[in-house]
Design an enzyme around this catalytic site. Sequence first.
Site, PDB file in Angstrom:
ATOM      1  N   HIS A   1      12.494  16.186   8.031  1.00 48.93           N
ATOM      2  CA  HIS A   1      13.802  15.511   7.963  1.00 48.93           C
ATOM      3  C   HIS A   1      14.554  16.001   9.189  1.00 48.93           C
ATOM      4  CE1 HIS A   1      17.342  13.689   5.776  1.00 48.93           C
ATOM      5  NE2 HIS A   1      17.899  14.329   6.789  1.00 48.93           N
TER       6      HIS A   1
ATOM      7  N   LYS B   1       6.980  19.269   3.364  1.00 53.05           N
ATOM      8  CA  LYS B   1       8.214  18.628   3.837  1.00 53.05           C
ATOM      9  C   LYS B   1       9.251  19.664   4.242  1.00 53.05           C
ATOM     10  CE  LYS B   1      11.214  15.272   4.478  1.00 53.05           C
ATOM     11  NZ  LYS B   1      11.865  14.397   3.523  1.00 53.05           N
TER      12      LYS B   1
ATOM     13  N   HIS C   1      10.537   8.522  -2.711  1.00 55.61           N
ATOM     14  CA  HIS C   1      11.145   9.361  -3.759  1.00 55.61           C
ATOM     15  C   HIS C   1      10.906   8.681  -5.100  1.00 55.61           C
ATOM     16  CE1 HIS C   1      13.352  11.864  -0.840  1.00 55.61           C
ATOM     17  NE2 HIS C   1      13.350  10.746  -0.131  1.00 55.61           N
TER      18      HIS C   1
ATOM     19  N   HIS D   1      11.604   9.013   8.758  1.00 54.02           N
ATOM     20  CA  HIS D   1      12.698   8.035   8.805  1.00 54.02           C
ATOM     21  C   HIS D   1      13.543   8.144  10.067  1.00 54.02           C
ATOM     22  CE1 HIS D   1      14.677  11.532   7.115  1.00 54.02           C
ATOM     23  NE2 HIS D   1      14.311  11.290   5.871  1.00 54.02           N
TER      24      HIS D   1
ATOM     25  N   ASP E   1      11.257   5.465   2.309  1.00 47.50           N
ATOM     26  CA  ASP E   1      12.341   6.375   1.896  1.00 47.50           C
ATOM     27  C   ASP E   1      13.121   5.781   0.721  1.00 47.50           C
ATOM     28  OD1 ASP E   1      13.834   8.684   1.852  1.00 47.50           O
ATOM     29  OD2 ASP E   1      15.202   8.060   3.437  1.00 47.50           O
TER      30      ASP E   1
ATOM     31  N   HIS F   1       6.500   7.593   2.697  1.00 46.43           N
ATOM     32  CA  HIS F   1       7.717   8.399   2.383  1.00 46.43           C
ATOM     33  C   HIS F   1       8.414   7.764   1.181  1.00 46.43           C
ATOM     34  CE1 HIS F   1      11.302  10.918   3.874  1.00 46.43           C
ATOM     35  NE2 HIS F   1      11.650  10.417   2.703  1.00 46.43           N
TER      36      HIS F   1
HETATM   37  C1  NCD Z   1      17.025  10.919  -0.216  1.00 50.50           C
HETATM   38  C2  NCD Z   1      17.143  11.159  -1.719  1.00 50.50           C
HETATM   39  O1  NCD Z   1      18.023  10.565  -2.346  1.00 50.50           O
HETATM   40  O2  NCD Z   1      16.339  11.928  -2.260  1.00 50.50           O
HETATM   41  N1  NCD Z   1      18.189  10.217   0.239  1.00 50.50           N
HETATM   42  C3  NCD Z   1      18.288   9.472   1.365  1.00 50.50           C
HETATM   43  O3  NCD Z   1      19.391   9.025   1.694  1.00 50.50           O
HETATM   44  N2  NCD Z   1      17.241   9.202   2.101  1.00 50.50           N
HETATM   45  C4  NCD Z   1      16.811  12.189   0.482  1.00 50.50           C
HETATM   46  C5  NCD Z   1      16.306  12.028   1.899  1.00 50.50           C
HETATM   47  O4  NCD Z   1      15.188  11.583   2.128  1.00 50.50           O
HETATM   48  O5  NCD Z   1      17.053  12.369   2.822  1.00 50.50           O
HETATM   49 ZN    ZN Z   2      13.532  10.658   1.882  1.00 49.87          ZN
END
Ligand code: NCD
Ligand code: ZN
Length: 355
Positions: free
Chosen positions: A145, A107, A19, A183, A256, A17
Amino acid sequence: MSAAASTLTLTRPDDWHLHLRDGTALEAVVGDSARQFARAIIMPNLKPPVITTAQALEYRERIMRALEKAGLAAGAFTPLMTLYLTDNTSAQEIARAHASGLVHAVKLYPAGATTNSDAGVTDLLGKCGPALQALEKLGMPLLVHGEVTDAAIDVFDREAVFIDRVMVPLRRAYPGLKVVFEHITTQEGAHYVRDADGPVAATITPQHLLYNRNAIFQGGVRPHWYCLPILKRETHRQALIAAATSGSPRFFLGTDSAPHARGTKEHACGCAGCYTALHAMELYATAFDGVGKLDKLEGFASFHGPDFYGLARNRGTLTLAREEYAIPAEVAFGDATLVPLAAGESLKWRVVAGS
Ligand code: NCD
Ligand code: ZN
Protein backbone atom coordinates in the site's frame (compact mmCIF):
# COMPACT_ATOMS: atom_id res chain seq x y z
CA MET A 1 -12.27 -9.24 -31.83
CA SER A 2 -13.26 -6.36 -34.08
CA ALA A 3 -14.26 -3.02 -32.62
CA ALA A 4 -17.89 -3.66 -33.46
CA ALA A 5 -18.04 -7.19 -32.04
CA SER A 6 -20.89 -7.67 -29.66
CA THR A 7 -19.38 -10.31 -27.40
CA LEU A 8 -15.98 -10.75 -25.84
CA THR A 9 -14.78 -14.08 -24.44
CA LEU A 10 -11.74 -14.00 -22.19
CA THR A 11 -9.74 -16.60 -20.33
CA ARG A 12 -11.35 -16.53 -16.89
CA PRO A 13 -9.86 -13.56 -15.01
CA ASP A 14 -8.47 -13.27 -11.46
CA ASP A 15 -8.67 -10.42 -8.94
CA TRP A 16 -5.22 -9.68 -7.50
CA HIS A 17 -6.49 -7.38 -4.71
CA LEU A 18 -9.73 -8.12 -2.88
CA HIS A 19 -11.27 -7.42 0.54
CA LEU A 20 -13.70 -10.19 1.51
CA ARG A 21 -14.13 -9.29 5.22
CA ASP A 22 -15.42 -11.99 7.58
CA GLY A 23 -18.59 -13.44 9.09
CA THR A 24 -21.91 -12.37 7.56
CA ALA A 25 -20.17 -9.69 5.44
CA LEU A 26 -17.99 -12.38 3.88
CA GLU A 27 -21.04 -14.54 3.20
CA ALA A 28 -22.77 -11.61 1.53
CA VAL A 29 -19.99 -10.68 -0.89
CA VAL A 30 -17.99 -13.81 -1.72
CA GLY A 31 -20.42 -14.98 -4.39
CA ASP A 32 -20.00 -11.78 -6.38
CA SER A 33 -16.27 -12.35 -6.80
CA ALA A 34 -16.72 -16.05 -7.48
CA ARG A 35 -19.14 -15.34 -10.31
CA GLN A 36 -16.51 -13.39 -12.25
CA PHE A 37 -13.10 -14.52 -11.04
CA ALA A 38 -11.39 -17.89 -10.65
CA ARG A 39 -9.02 -16.68 -7.92
CA ALA A 40 -8.38 -13.65 -5.79
CA ILE A 41 -5.61 -12.36 -3.55
CA ILE A 42 -7.40 -11.91 -0.22
CA MET A 43 -6.38 -8.89 1.81
CA PRO A 44 -5.49 -9.58 5.46
CA ASN A 45 -6.76 -6.35 7.07
CA LEU A 46 -9.35 -7.99 9.30
CA LYS A 47 -9.88 -6.91 12.90
CA PRO A 48 -7.54 -8.24 14.29
CA PRO A 49 -5.31 -8.54 11.20
CA VAL A 50 -4.19 -11.86 9.75
CA ILE A 51 -0.56 -11.91 10.87
CA THR A 52 0.26 -15.63 11.13
CA THR A 53 0.05 -18.55 8.74
CA ALA A 54 -2.29 -20.31 11.16
CA GLN A 55 -4.67 -17.34 11.08
CA ALA A 56 -4.50 -17.18 7.28
CA LEU A 57 -5.37 -20.87 6.99
CA GLU A 58 -8.29 -20.48 9.42
CA TYR A 59 -9.53 -17.49 7.44
CA ARG A 60 -9.25 -19.55 4.28
CA GLU A 61 -11.45 -22.23 5.84
CA ARG A 62 -14.08 -19.60 6.70
CA ILE A 63 -14.03 -18.38 3.08
CA MET A 64 -14.48 -21.95 1.82
CA ARG A 65 -17.45 -22.43 4.16
CA ALA A 66 -18.98 -19.13 3.04
CA LEU A 67 -18.65 -20.23 -0.59
CA GLU A 68 -20.41 -23.47 0.21
CA LYS A 69 -23.16 -21.58 2.04
CA ALA A 70 -23.57 -19.34 -1.01
CA GLY A 71 -24.22 -22.48 -3.05
CA LEU A 72 -20.98 -22.33 -5.03
CA ALA A 73 -19.30 -25.54 -6.12
CA ALA A 74 -16.07 -26.48 -4.37
CA GLY A 75 -13.26 -25.37 -6.66
CA ALA A 76 -15.34 -22.63 -8.28
CA PHE A 77 -13.20 -19.99 -6.62
CA THR A 78 -9.77 -20.17 -5.03
CA PRO A 79 -8.80 -17.66 -2.34
CA LEU A 80 -5.08 -16.90 -2.42
CA MET A 81 -4.21 -15.93 1.13
CA THR A 82 -1.87 -13.21 2.39
CA LEU A 83 -0.23 -12.20 5.67
CA TYR A 84 -0.33 -8.71 7.14
CA LEU A 85 3.25 -7.53 7.68
CA THR A 86 4.02 -6.07 11.11
CA ASP A 87 7.18 -4.70 12.68
CA ASN A 88 7.56 -8.13 14.31
CA THR A 89 6.92 -10.56 11.43
CA SER A 90 9.73 -13.14 11.62
CA ALA A 91 11.60 -14.89 8.82
CA GLN A 92 10.25 -18.17 10.24
CA GLU A 93 6.67 -16.96 9.83
CA ILE A 94 7.36 -16.09 6.20
CA ALA A 95 8.90 -19.53 5.65
CA ARG A 96 5.83 -21.19 7.22
CA ALA A 97 3.52 -19.13 5.02
CA HIS A 98 5.44 -20.10 1.90
CA ALA A 99 5.59 -23.77 2.86
CA SER A 100 1.81 -23.87 3.34
CA GLY A 101 1.35 -23.47 -0.41
CA LEU A 102 -1.83 -21.51 0.37
CA VAL A 103 -0.37 -18.15 1.42
CA HIS A 104 0.88 -16.36 -1.67
CA ALA A 105 2.03 -12.92 -0.56
CA VAL A 106 2.60 -10.53 2.32
CA LYS A 107 0.91 -7.13 2.52
CA LEU A 108 2.59 -3.95 3.71
CA TYR A 109 0.27 -1.37 5.23
CA PRO A 110 2.13 1.64 6.53
CA ALA A 111 0.67 2.14 10.05
CA GLY A 112 -2.38 4.38 9.86
CA ALA A 113 -2.54 4.55 6.03
CA THR A 114 -6.03 3.09 5.57
CA THR A 115 -8.89 0.94 6.96
CA ASN A 116 -7.67 -1.38 9.76
CA SER A 117 -3.99 -0.49 9.38
CA ASP A 118 -3.21 0.41 13.00
CA ALA A 119 -1.06 -2.69 13.39
CA GLY A 120 0.86 -1.81 10.24
CA VAL A 121 4.55 -1.20 9.79
CA THR A 122 6.13 1.85 11.45
CA ASP A 123 9.64 1.59 9.93
CA LEU A 124 9.94 -0.80 6.98
CA LEU A 125 13.68 -0.88 6.43
CA GLY A 126 14.50 -0.42 10.11
CA LYS A 127 12.20 -3.13 11.50
CA CYS A 128 11.28 -5.62 8.75
CA GLY A 129 14.72 -6.75 7.51
CA PRO A 130 14.36 -10.45 8.40
CA ALA A 131 10.91 -10.71 6.78
CA LEU A 132 12.00 -8.85 3.65
CA GLN A 133 15.09 -11.03 3.27
CA ALA A 134 12.96 -14.16 3.60
CA LEU A 135 10.48 -12.92 1.00
CA GLU A 136 13.27 -12.09 -1.42
CA LYS A 137 14.89 -15.49 -0.93
CA LEU A 138 11.62 -17.41 -1.36
CA GLY A 139 10.38 -15.38 -4.34
CA MET A 140 7.21 -14.45 -2.48
CA PRO A 141 5.71 -11.08 -3.46
CA LEU A 142 5.47 -8.11 -1.10
CA LEU A 143 2.24 -6.24 -1.80
CA VAL A 144 2.59 -2.57 -1.01
CA HIS A 145 0.00 0.00 0.00
CA GLY A 146 2.11 2.84 -1.33
CA GLU A 147 1.19 5.93 0.64
CA VAL A 148 3.19 7.82 3.25
CA THR A 149 1.26 8.66 6.39
CA ASP A 150 3.14 11.90 7.20
CA ALA A 151 0.47 14.41 8.25
CA ALA A 152 2.44 17.18 6.55
CA ILE A 153 2.04 15.52 3.13
CA ASP A 154 -1.11 16.36 1.21
CA VAL A 155 -3.42 13.36 0.78
CA PHE A 156 -3.21 13.72 -3.02
CA ASP A 157 0.62 13.56 -2.92
CA ARG A 158 1.07 10.60 -0.60
CA GLU A 159 1.66 8.02 -3.33
CA ALA A 160 4.22 10.08 -5.24
CA VAL A 161 6.13 10.87 -2.03
CA PHE A 162 6.03 7.16 -1.05
CA ILE A 163 7.96 6.28 -4.21
CA ASP A 164 10.90 8.48 -3.23
CA ARG A 165 10.82 7.86 0.50
CA VAL A 166 10.03 4.14 0.65
CA MET A 167 9.75 2.32 -2.70
CA VAL A 168 13.11 3.35 -4.13
CA PRO A 169 15.10 2.64 -0.92
CA LEU A 170 13.21 -0.67 -0.44
CA ARG A 171 13.98 -1.90 -3.93
CA ARG A 172 17.60 -0.74 -3.70
CA ALA A 173 18.05 -2.72 -0.48
CA TYR A 174 16.27 -5.85 -1.83
CA PRO A 175 16.71 -5.78 -5.61
CA GLY A 176 15.47 -9.35 -6.07
CA LEU A 177 12.28 -8.82 -4.04
CA LYS A 178 9.06 -9.21 -6.03
CA VAL A 179 6.98 -6.12 -5.33
CA VAL A 180 3.41 -5.34 -6.35
CA PHE A 181 2.64 -1.64 -6.05
CA GLU A 182 -1.04 -2.04 -5.15
CA HIS A 183 -3.84 0.08 -6.56
CA ILE A 184 -1.66 2.71 -8.19
CA THR A 185 -3.41 6.03 -8.68
CA THR A 186 -0.86 8.42 -10.18
CA GLN A 187 1.23 9.07 -13.26
CA GLU A 188 4.28 8.86 -10.99
CA GLY A 189 3.22 5.36 -9.87
CA ALA A 190 2.49 4.17 -13.38
CA HIS A 191 5.76 5.51 -14.78
CA TYR A 192 7.79 4.17 -11.86
CA VAL A 193 6.44 0.66 -12.43
CA ARG A 194 6.79 0.91 -16.21
CA ASP A 195 10.44 2.00 -16.06
CA ALA A 196 11.95 0.39 -12.94
CA ASP A 197 14.48 -2.43 -13.13
CA GLY A 198 13.69 -5.78 -11.56
CA PRO A 199 10.57 -7.68 -10.54
CA VAL A 200 7.97 -4.98 -9.97
CA ALA A 201 4.32 -4.83 -11.04
CA ALA A 202 1.15 -2.95 -10.14
CA THR A 203 -2.56 -3.54 -9.75
CA ILE A 204 -5.08 -0.97 -10.98
CA THR A 205 -8.67 -0.64 -9.75
CA PRO A 206 -11.70 0.03 -11.98
CA GLN A 207 -12.53 3.29 -10.19
CA HIS A 208 -9.10 4.76 -10.88
CA LEU A 209 -9.48 3.90 -14.59
CA LEU A 210 -13.00 5.33 -14.89
CA TYR A 211 -13.08 8.38 -12.62
CA ASN A 212 -11.03 11.35 -11.55
CA ARG A 213 -11.38 13.17 -8.25
CA ASN A 214 -14.22 15.35 -9.52
CA ALA A 215 -16.42 12.28 -9.05
CA ILE A 216 -16.12 12.65 -5.27
CA PHE A 217 -17.57 16.16 -5.37
CA GLN A 218 -20.00 16.17 -8.27
CA GLY A 219 -23.12 17.98 -7.06
CA GLY A 220 -22.13 17.44 -3.41
CA VAL A 221 -19.93 15.13 -1.36
CA ARG A 222 -20.36 11.59 -2.67
CA PRO A 223 -18.93 9.12 -0.15
CA HIS A 224 -19.31 6.09 -2.40
CA TRP A 225 -16.52 7.47 -4.58
CA TYR A 226 -14.18 7.74 -1.60
CA CYS A 227 -11.46 5.13 -1.40
CA LEU A 228 -7.78 5.04 -0.50
CA PRO A 229 -5.59 5.90 -2.22
CA ILE A 230 -8.05 8.64 -3.15
CA LEU A 231 -9.02 9.35 -6.78
CA LYS A 232 -6.63 11.81 -8.43
CA ARG A 233 -6.83 14.44 -11.17
CA GLU A 234 -7.57 13.61 -14.82
CA THR A 235 -3.92 13.52 -15.98
CA HIS A 236 -3.34 10.66 -13.55
CA ARG A 237 -6.42 8.76 -14.71
CA GLN A 238 -5.15 9.01 -18.26
CA ALA A 239 -1.71 7.71 -17.25
CA LEU A 240 -3.37 4.74 -15.55
CA ILE A 241 -5.49 4.00 -18.61
CA ALA A 242 -2.35 4.14 -20.77
CA ALA A 243 -0.56 1.72 -18.42
CA ALA A 244 -3.45 -0.75 -18.11
CA THR A 245 -4.04 -0.87 -21.86
CA SER A 246 -0.35 -0.82 -22.86
CA GLY A 247 0.01 -4.59 -22.95
CA SER A 248 2.87 -4.39 -20.45
CA PRO A 249 2.90 -7.53 -18.27
CA ARG A 250 3.67 -5.32 -15.26
CA PHE A 251 0.08 -4.10 -14.96
CA PHE A 252 -2.79 -6.32 -13.92
CA LEU A 253 -6.29 -6.36 -12.47
CA GLY A 254 -6.90 -5.76 -8.76
CA THR A 255 -10.33 -4.43 -7.91
CA ASP A 256 -9.61 -3.40 -4.30
CA SER A 257 -13.32 -4.07 -3.84
CA ALA A 258 -13.77 -2.96 -0.22
CA PRO A 259 -17.30 -3.41 1.11
CA HIS A 260 -18.53 -1.08 3.86
CA ALA A 261 -22.18 -0.99 4.93
CA ARG A 262 -24.06 2.00 3.53
CA GLY A 263 -24.37 3.65 6.94
CA THR A 264 -20.63 3.58 7.59
CA LYS A 265 -19.94 5.36 4.32
CA GLU A 266 -22.82 7.85 4.50
CA HIS A 267 -21.47 9.15 7.80
CA ALA A 268 -19.78 12.20 9.32
CA CYS A 269 -16.49 10.26 9.04
CA GLY A 270 -17.19 7.84 6.22
CA CYS A 271 -15.11 4.72 5.59
CA ALA A 272 -12.77 4.46 2.59
CA GLY A 273 -13.54 1.81 -0.01
CA CYS A 274 -15.57 1.21 -3.17
CA TYR A 275 -17.66 -1.93 -3.70
CA THR A 276 -16.85 -3.24 -7.18
CA ALA A 277 -16.92 -7.03 -6.88
CA LEU A 278 -20.52 -7.05 -8.11
CA HIS A 279 -19.71 -5.58 -11.53
CA ALA A 280 -15.92 -5.62 -11.76
CA MET A 281 -15.56 -6.94 -15.30
CA GLU A 282 -18.38 -4.70 -16.54
CA LEU A 283 -16.44 -1.72 -15.14
CA TYR A 284 -13.10 -2.77 -16.59
CA ALA A 285 -14.60 -3.62 -20.00
CA THR A 286 -16.28 -0.21 -20.12
CA ALA A 287 -12.96 1.49 -19.28
CA PHE A 288 -10.97 -0.44 -21.91
CA ASP A 289 -13.70 0.00 -24.53
CA GLY A 290 -13.70 3.74 -23.85
CA VAL A 291 -10.22 3.98 -25.38
CA GLY A 292 -10.72 1.30 -28.05
CA LYS A 293 -8.45 -1.20 -26.27
CA LEU A 294 -10.70 -4.17 -25.54
CA ASP A 295 -8.06 -6.35 -27.20
CA LYS A 296 -5.76 -5.60 -24.23
CA LEU A 297 -8.27 -6.60 -21.54
CA GLU A 298 -7.44 -10.33 -21.49
CA GLY A 299 -3.74 -9.80 -20.80
CA PHE A 300 -4.53 -7.36 -18.00
CA ALA A 301 -7.33 -9.42 -16.45
CA SER A 302 -6.24 -12.99 -17.05
CA PHE A 303 -2.54 -13.39 -17.94
CA HIS A 304 -0.23 -10.81 -16.37
CA GLY A 305 -1.25 -11.55 -12.76
CA PRO A 306 -0.65 -15.32 -12.74
CA ASP A 307 2.52 -14.84 -14.78
CA PHE A 308 3.93 -12.43 -12.17
CA TYR A 309 2.90 -14.64 -9.23
CA GLY A 310 4.29 -17.75 -10.93
CA LEU A 311 0.89 -19.47 -11.07
CA ALA A 312 -0.80 -21.22 -13.99
CA ARG A 313 -3.25 -19.26 -16.11
CA ASN A 314 -6.90 -20.26 -15.76
CA ARG A 315 -8.56 -22.72 -18.13
CA GLY A 316 -12.16 -21.46 -17.95
CA THR A 317 -13.66 -18.48 -19.74
CA LEU A 318 -15.83 -15.45 -19.06
CA THR A 319 -18.02 -13.91 -21.75
CA LEU A 320 -19.19 -10.32 -21.83
CA ALA A 321 -21.77 -8.90 -24.20
CA ARG A 322 -22.05 -5.32 -25.42
CA GLU A 323 -25.33 -4.67 -23.61
CA GLU A 324 -26.38 -1.97 -21.26
CA TYR A 325 -25.92 -2.95 -17.62
CA ALA A 326 -27.82 -0.87 -15.05
CA ILE A 327 -25.90 -0.90 -11.76
CA PRO A 328 -28.29 -1.64 -8.88
CA ALA A 329 -28.93 1.06 -6.28
CA GLU A 330 -27.90 -1.30 -3.48
CA VAL A 331 -27.35 -4.94 -2.64
CA ALA A 332 -27.87 -6.92 0.57
CA PHE A 333 -25.01 -7.01 3.09
CA GLY A 334 -26.10 -9.12 6.05
CA ASP A 335 -28.45 -6.93 8.07
CA ALA A 336 -27.30 -3.84 6.18
CA THR A 337 -26.90 -2.85 2.53
CA LEU A 338 -24.01 -2.05 0.25
CA VAL A 339 -23.97 0.62 -2.44
CA PRO A 340 -21.97 -0.55 -5.45
CA LEU A 341 -19.66 1.91 -7.20
CA ALA A 342 -21.61 4.11 -9.62
CA ALA A 343 -24.96 2.79 -8.34
CA GLY A 344 -27.80 3.88 -10.62
CA GLU A 345 -25.50 4.50 -13.60
CA SER A 346 -25.20 2.27 -16.66
CA LEU A 347 -22.25 0.44 -18.14
CA LYS A 348 -21.72 -0.70 -21.73
CA TRP A 349 -20.85 -4.32 -21.07
CA ARG A 350 -22.46 -7.13 -19.13
CA VAL A 351 -21.08 -10.51 -18.07
CA VAL A 352 -23.31 -13.12 -19.70
CA ALA A 353 -21.57 -16.47 -19.26
CA GLY A 354 -18.69 -18.16 -17.53
CA SER A 355 -17.05 -21.55 -17.31
C1 NCD B 1 -9.69 -0.72 2.01
C2 NCD B 1 -10.62 -1.36 3.04
O1 NCD B 1 -11.72 -0.84 3.24
O2 NCD B 1 -10.25 -2.39 3.62
N1 NCD B 1 -10.19 0.57 1.66
C3 NCD B 1 -9.91 1.27 0.53
O3 NCD B 1 -10.32 2.43 0.42
N2 NCD B 1 -9.23 0.73 -0.45
C4 NCD B 1 -8.32 -0.68 2.53
C5 NCD B 1 -7.27 -0.43 1.47
O4 NCD B 1 -7.03 -1.26 0.60
O5 NCD B 1 -6.65 0.64 1.52
ZN1 ZN C 1 -7.26 -2.74 -0.58
